[in-house]
Scaffold this active site. Structure first.
Site: not given
Length: 817
Positions: A314-315
């Site tokens: 996940a960014d």
């Protein structure tokens, strides 16, 4: 109309602006833009849909339809006109039902297209705004940047771009587009930023191609490959059983023309007549539900792969954090002031781009009532992963000024700071990074003079309030979460600490580990809770190596450089503010920030997996039951215990039940799923064999005790009722991995089951064609016996087999969907 092989030479920019009456400073007025759209039409190329009548007639031209049509023909040849008529009626009913459901699915895709469109930044009445590309008019002034699809034919007014035109021309190399160059609708901006004027829209564009984000092609999904393997195996098995029966019939000198229709009907039972409809409805309903929950599906594979997803990269920004950057603090270096730094940062920004960092400085200026002095922008160099800074050259009061903002080391080195000075500033940055602040260096230069570092600005983007809870929820679902961020290690470590993600590793350390050995790099990637100082190419490396280690990987991203990683991941997820290229590479697009919608994607994917699994278990077991019953009863009794019409009726009754499974309430697994087709086939085969033994036992009881051996008509009805009863109760058992009472079927499924039961009992009481009526007590005895056996010992056996074959399905821990 014939199109030249190459586009014509571009007219001069001045000539274009005059001809189109376009103003690069203010753009078109809203009224003028609407008038031009009314004149030229929207910026879209209308599709020519296939005529509905042709699509409906296509329902009679496929393998299952051919089988029924052949059965009807053979029935006509042997003068069984009622069988022929009922077969044709069922053929039409199935075609109508399939066509109606396909229409609903097409409307769902059309609605999705409306939600997920290419957007364009357009200047109207002197104000920049983001609009759907369909609303672009000839003469509009647009701002395009790396990652954008070119939404119309344009001519560059200001700026320099590298553009990929391979989708239009077939040329693989990027093309440089300076001021005055033409850009063609459907091409992709790879590098740079520019202001451009729209010269043609819609069907009038040179290549007649508009960009779209929804993938309408239907690549074969893994589940379809699994089901095709199952169906091929069933057809071979049933064909072998029927060949045996036909060989015995030849040996006994029985007329083959009378046996062939029954054999075809049994073979048709192995063909998934209802599967395309059930699968389409399941995916359409899943896509619509996800749309309501903030996830737009661009590729159907995303729903399927989400069921097996076990690791999410996940960014940080926009997914784990709120993506609302604000300037928390200025750290000026003498002789500069905070206002000096803010003015330089504003000049090094571009309001038209709506970049989060630029927006943070614009907000700070509004809060401090700081107004930019008049200046002429000579050039603007946007941020890129390679330069790690933005740079603007201006003319202020006749003097040339250079304004830069970007990464501390990059800008500091450009400003001539030595290692000791850089270390001192990094110490200040690290101290604030421990509290989640991100440092940005700001510098300026006058004329051709050296760059002077004015100081550091500290930006804040706090974790979302629900991120920690949702990460814990994903872990409960068996999905690991790893954070990826370009931030420095201290800032990333603080966010990871708040969210409970564990140890954060610098991306350079990961690259070094992989350079030493793949095993060492993979071990580090698996053990880390996140990665800091990440470049886009690092994201691709992480995804690729985690896949090589056997994981099904999800990846979130937003930029053009994230596209390779998004495309590589099984579930590529573009965040809400992603570029067009990122959305085009992803298989799902979020319309809201955060992880909540990703949790929904996983749960709905697992629910659809469970429905497909129910179909596999039911189809295999019922095919073995019906084929085995027909063939073995023929071998033992010397005649068929069910008629051609009875088999055809059962096939369609079962298919209607399978279609209704698309709406069923299911308990999703608490762990990632896996297509363990061998184990699933074994469970199905064992359940089919168990029901076959019980059905033959009931047939033997009727043959010996109720005098069926002397009567042809009642025997055919009796065999029909046995198979109908097991089919009804098997659905209630096989739809649940544990005890059947642990989840409640949907109302639609219950209604279809009730309708099938009434139809079957009605046929038993009144007879149909060759099937003679049976007394009510006899029919009820069969249903009672089938119900007790299927929902009693059979259900117990099923639960034990499923626990061994599919260990993810444990009692009382699933989630209702």
């Amino acid at each position: 109309m014939h199109m030249p092989e190459t586009p014509a030479a571009a007219p001069s920019l001045a000539q274009t602006l005059v001809t189109l009456q376009a103003d690069p400073e203010r753009g078109l007025s809203g009224k003028e833009a609407q008038a031009r759209i009314a004149r030229d039409g929207p910026n879209a190329i209308p599709e020519k849909p296939r005529h509905p009548l042709r699509r409906f007639l296509g329902k009679f031209w496929n393998l299952s339809a051919w089988m029924i049509e052949l059965i009807a023909l053979l029935s006509f040849l042997i003068h069984k006109n009622l069988d022929m008529a009922i077969s044709l009626v069922l053929l039409v009913v199935n075609a109508v039902l399939s066509f109606v459901q396909e229409q609903k699915a097409n409307r769902a895709v059309d609605a999705l297209r409306q939600r997920l469109q290419v957007m364009a930044r357009v200047l109207r009445d002197g104000t920049w705004s983001t609009r759907p590309a369909q609303e672009v008019a000839v003469g509009d002034i647009l701002r395009i940047r790396a990652g954008d699809f070119v939404p119309a034919d344009l001519q560059v007014v200001d700026g320099l771009l590298q553009v990929d035109e391979s989708a239009l021309t077939g040329e693989s190399h990027d093309v440089e587009k300076p001021q005055g160059a033409l850009l063609y609708s459907g091409s992709v901006v790879r590098l740079g930023e520019a202001t451009a004027v729209a010269t043609a829209t819609g069907a009038r564009t040179w290549f007649g191609k508009t960009a779209q984000l929804v993938v309408t092609a239907h690549p074969q999904l893994h589940v379809e490959h699994v089901i095709s393997m199952v169906v091929r195996g069933l057809v071979v098995l049933v064909a072998a059983l029927l060949s045996l029966a036909l060989a015995v019939a030849v040996y006994q000198h029985q007329p083959l023309l009378h046996l062939l229709p029954v054999a075809l009907a049994v073979l048709m039972n192995a063909i998934p007549v209802a599967l395309p409809v059930m699968f389409t409805v399941s995916m359409a309903l899943g896509s619509l539900e996800l749309t309501r929950q903030g996830v737009l599906i661009t590729q159907l594979s995303a729903i399927e792969d989400a069921a097996t997803l076990d690791l999410l990269c996940a960014d940080k920004t926009g997914t784990l954090t709120a993506n609302r950057l604000s300037v928390s603090e200025f750290y000026p270096l003498a002789p500069w002031s905070e206002t000096d730094m803010l003015l330089t940062a504003l000049w090094a920004s571009n309001q038209a781009n709506a970049d989060p960092i630029d927006q943070a400085f614009l907000l700070a200026a509004q809060e401090r009532s700081v107004v930019l002095p008049a200046a002429e922008r000579l050039s603007f160099e946007p941020f890129s992963a390679s330069t790690r800074r933005t740079e603007t050259v201006l003319a202020v009061n006749g003097q040339r000024v250079r304004c830069v903002k970007g990464a501390l080391r990059t800008v500091g080195a450009a400003a001539g700071l030595d290692e000791a000075a850089l270390a001192r500033l990094e110490s200040e940055a690290d101290a604030r990074a421990a509290h989640g602040l991100r440092a940005l260096a700001i510098a300026c230069a006058e004329g051709d003079g050296p760059l002077h570092l004015q100081g550091l600005a500290f930006l804040q983007d706090n974790p979302r309030p629900d991120s920690a809870r949702l990460i814990a929820e994903l872990r409960e679902l068996g999905v690991q979460v790893k954070m990826l961020t370009g931030d420095a290690l201290p800032a990333a470590t603080e966010v990871a600490r708040i969210l409970g993600l564990g140890t954060v590793v610098r991306a350079p350390a990961l690259r070094e580990a992989f350079s030493r050995s793949t095993g060492e790099g993979t071990a580090l990637a698996l053990s880390a809770g996140g990665f800091a100082e990440v470049f886009p190419e690092d994201k691709f490396l992480v995804v690729q190596q985690l896949q090589a280690a056997g994981h099904i990987v999800g990846m979130t991203g937003d930029g053009v450089n994230d596209a390779p990683a998004l495309r590589q991941a099984e579930v590529g997820i573009a965040v809400s503010n992603a570029t067009d290229v990122a959305k085009g590479a992803a298989s799902a697009v979020l319309t809201a920030e955060g992880l909540a919608n990703i949790v929904s994607l996983i749960r709905i994917g697992r629910a659809i997996y469970q429905r497909i699994l129910t179909w596999i278990l039911y189809k295999v077991s019922q095919t073995l039951l019906k084929a085995g019953f027909v063939v073995l009863s023929f071998l033992f009794l010397g005649k068929f215990a069910i008629s051609l019409l009875g088999i055809v009726m059962l096939v369609f009754m079962n298919d209607f039940m399978m279609i209704s499974l698309a709406t069923d309430h299911v308990r999703t697994s608490p762990r990632p799923e896996t297509w363990n087709i061998g184990a699933q086939m074994r469970v199905s085969a064992l359940m089919g064999a168990l029901m076959l033994a019980e059905a033959l036992g009931l047939l033997a009881m009727g043959w010996l005790r109720w005098g069926l051996s002397q009567e042809g008509g009642p025997l055919l009805t009796y065999g029909f009722e046995i198979l109908a009863a097991f089919a009804l109760f098997a659905v209630l058992s096989l739809r649940e991995r544990t005890a059947f009472w642990n989840s409640r079927p949907s109302r639609v499924l219950l209604a279809v089951l009730a309708g099938d039961a009434l139809l079957a009992v009605g046929i038993g009481l009144n007879g149909l064609a060759e099937m003679s009526p049976l007394p009510l007590w006899e029919i009820m005895s069969l249903y009672a016996a089938a119900g007790v056996l299927t929902l009693g010992p059979n259900d117990w056996v099923k639960a034990r087999l499923m626990a061994r074959a599919l260990p993810s399905g444990r009692p009382d821990v699933g989630h209702d969907a």
